[in-house]
Motif scaffolding. Structure first.
Motif, mmCIF file in Angstrom:
data_model
loop_
_atom_site.group_PDB
_atom_site.id
_atom_site.type_symbol
_atom_site.label_atom_id
_atom_site.label_comp_id
_atom_site.label_asym_id
_atom_site.label_seq_id
_atom_site.Cartn_x
_atom_site.Cartn_y
_atom_site.Cartn_z
ATOM 1 N N LEU A 222 1.036 -1.069 -0.039
ATOM 2 C CA LEU A 222 0.056 -0.022 -0.050
ATOM 3 C C LEU A 222 0.947 1.293 0.117
ATOM 4 N N HIS A 223 0.341 2.135 -0.833
ATOM 5 C CA HIS A 223 1.052 3.426 -0.676
ATOM 6 C C HIS A 223 0.085 4.714 -0.808
ATOM 7 N N VAL A 228 -0.464 -0.621 -4.589
ATOM 8 C CA VAL A 228 0.691 -0.108 -5.788
ATOM 9 C C VAL A 228 1.374 -1.215 -6.195
ATOM 10 N N LEU A 229 1.336 -2.373 -5.358
ATOM 11 C CA LEU A 229 2.038 -3.632 -5.913
ATOM 12 C C LEU A 229 1.105 -4.525 -5.500
ATOM 13 N N VAL A 256 2.917 7.793 -6.667
ATOM 14 C CA VAL A 256 3.186 6.855 -7.529
ATOM 15 C C VAL A 256 1.935 6.867 -8.625
ATOM 16 N N ASP A 257 2.501 6.621 -9.572
ATOM 17 C CA ASP A 257 1.473 6.492 -10.781
ATOM 18 C C ASP A 257 0.728 5.268 -10.610
ATOM 19 N N LEU A 261 3.693 0.185 -10.319
ATOM 20 C CA LEU A 261 3.989 -0.922 -9.837
ATOM 21 C C LEU A 261 3.188 -2.252 -9.872
ATOM 22 N N LEU A 262 2.042 -2.017 -10.382
ATOM 23 C CA LEU A 262 1.118 -3.142 -10.637
ATOM 24 C C LEU A 262 1.542 -4.300 -11.636
ATOM 25 N N LEU A 263 2.205 -5.487 -10.899
ATOM 26 C CA LEU A 263 2.855 -6.456 -11.823
ATOM 27 C C LEU A 263 1.848 -7.525 -11.923
#
Ligand code: ADP
Ligand code: MG
Length: 264
Positions: A222-223, A228-229, A256-257, A261-263
């Motif tokens: 979380l951010h 975010v990931l 963060v966009d 970071l969404l992988l």
């Protein structure tokens, strides 16, 4: 299943200390999935868990447990759905009550009827058996007050209590952070066991990247009140602590966009 969609929460709105903590947080967790949660201080991890337990009411968005919208259900009405273990070993149990009384409270949660003497005797045997599985000798200390136990013993009993409830969701908020490394390792091992045996849908917040990758099957970061990931499967298995750390560092002090970071 837990489904959070576009959750928002601002503390102290309209004041100089206005703090938008959840900013459109969405996360879906399948039943029985064990998710570890990381993120810097103030990222909104505890607030998210509070929203799930009902201790914080979101301003917007929806939250459903097994298809039931609980967004605005007070925490006491969710007690049968959500179990929690906190960072502070004192927070999850009542120190003035005995071990047996604490377990009985957890056992009764979500059940409507009172207990007759025969049931109580059977219940005591059940508690003894459950406590024995902890291998801490607590099965012989049912009448001891909770306040006499060490931090690690209390966290172990808290986890046991969580497994006695007919819960759908288990929330662990840095529940080993206040323990020494050896005790923390024991409580984590116990966590894995209890989650597996009871097939609990679990969210575990941790400060440790190592723990985040070593436990459960999926990790989210979380951010600024958003995910975010989000990694699982092969991607997660290949991930090293260093990878996670560098992503963690990247989120510091910058916005963060949405999908950066969404992988998946
Ligand atoms: N009940 C509350 N009232 C006001 N501010 C709060 C409350 N709970 C949390 N906060 C603030 O929200 C921010 C995010 O907190 P939190 O969710 O605890 O972050 P994390 O657990 O990721 O460190 C922090 O700045 C915290 O001070
Ligand atoms: Mg926190």
């Amino acid at each position: 299943m837990l489904a959070a969609h576009n959750l928002t929460k601002t503390f102290n709105p309209g004041t100089p200390i206005e703090n938008p903590v959840l900013r459109g947080l969405s996360l879906t967790i399948e039943s029985g999935q064990f998710v570890t949660v990381i993120g810097s201080n103030g990222a909104g991890k505890s607030t998210f868990l509070n929203a799930i337990s009902g201790d914080v009411t979101p301003d917007g968005g929806t939250l459903a447990i097994d298809g039931q919208d609980v967004s605005r259900l007070p925490s006491w009405q969710r007690a049968g759905l959500v179990a929690r273990v906190f960072q502070d070993p004192m927070a999850g149990t009542c120190e003035a009550l005995t071990i047996e009384e604490n377990l009985a409270l957890a056992w009764q949660r979500g059940q409507r009827r009172g207990l007759g003497p025969a049931v109580k005797k059977a219940q005591r045997e059940l508690f003894r058996d459950k406590l024995a599985t902890l291998r801490l000798g607590l099965e012989n200390r049912l009448a001891d007050r909770m306040g006499l136990l060490s931090g690690g013993q209390r966290q172990a009993v808290s986890l046991l209590m969580a497994s006695l409830q007919p819960s759908r969701i288990l929330l662990l908020d840095e529940h080993t952070a206040a323990l020494d490394p050896k005790t923390a390792a024991f409580v984590l091992e116990l966590t894995d066991r209890i989650v597996q045996e009871n097939r609990l849908t679990t969210l575990m917040v941790t400060h440790s990247m190592r723990q985040a990758l070593d436990h459960g099957g999926r990790t989210v970061m979380l951010h600024q009140g958003r995910v975010v990931l989000d990694v699982d499967g092969e991607t997660r298995a290949r991930m090293q602590v260093a990878d996670l750390l560098s992503m963690f560092e990247k989120t510091r002090g910058e916005t963060v966009d949405d999908d950066a970071l969404l992988l998946g």
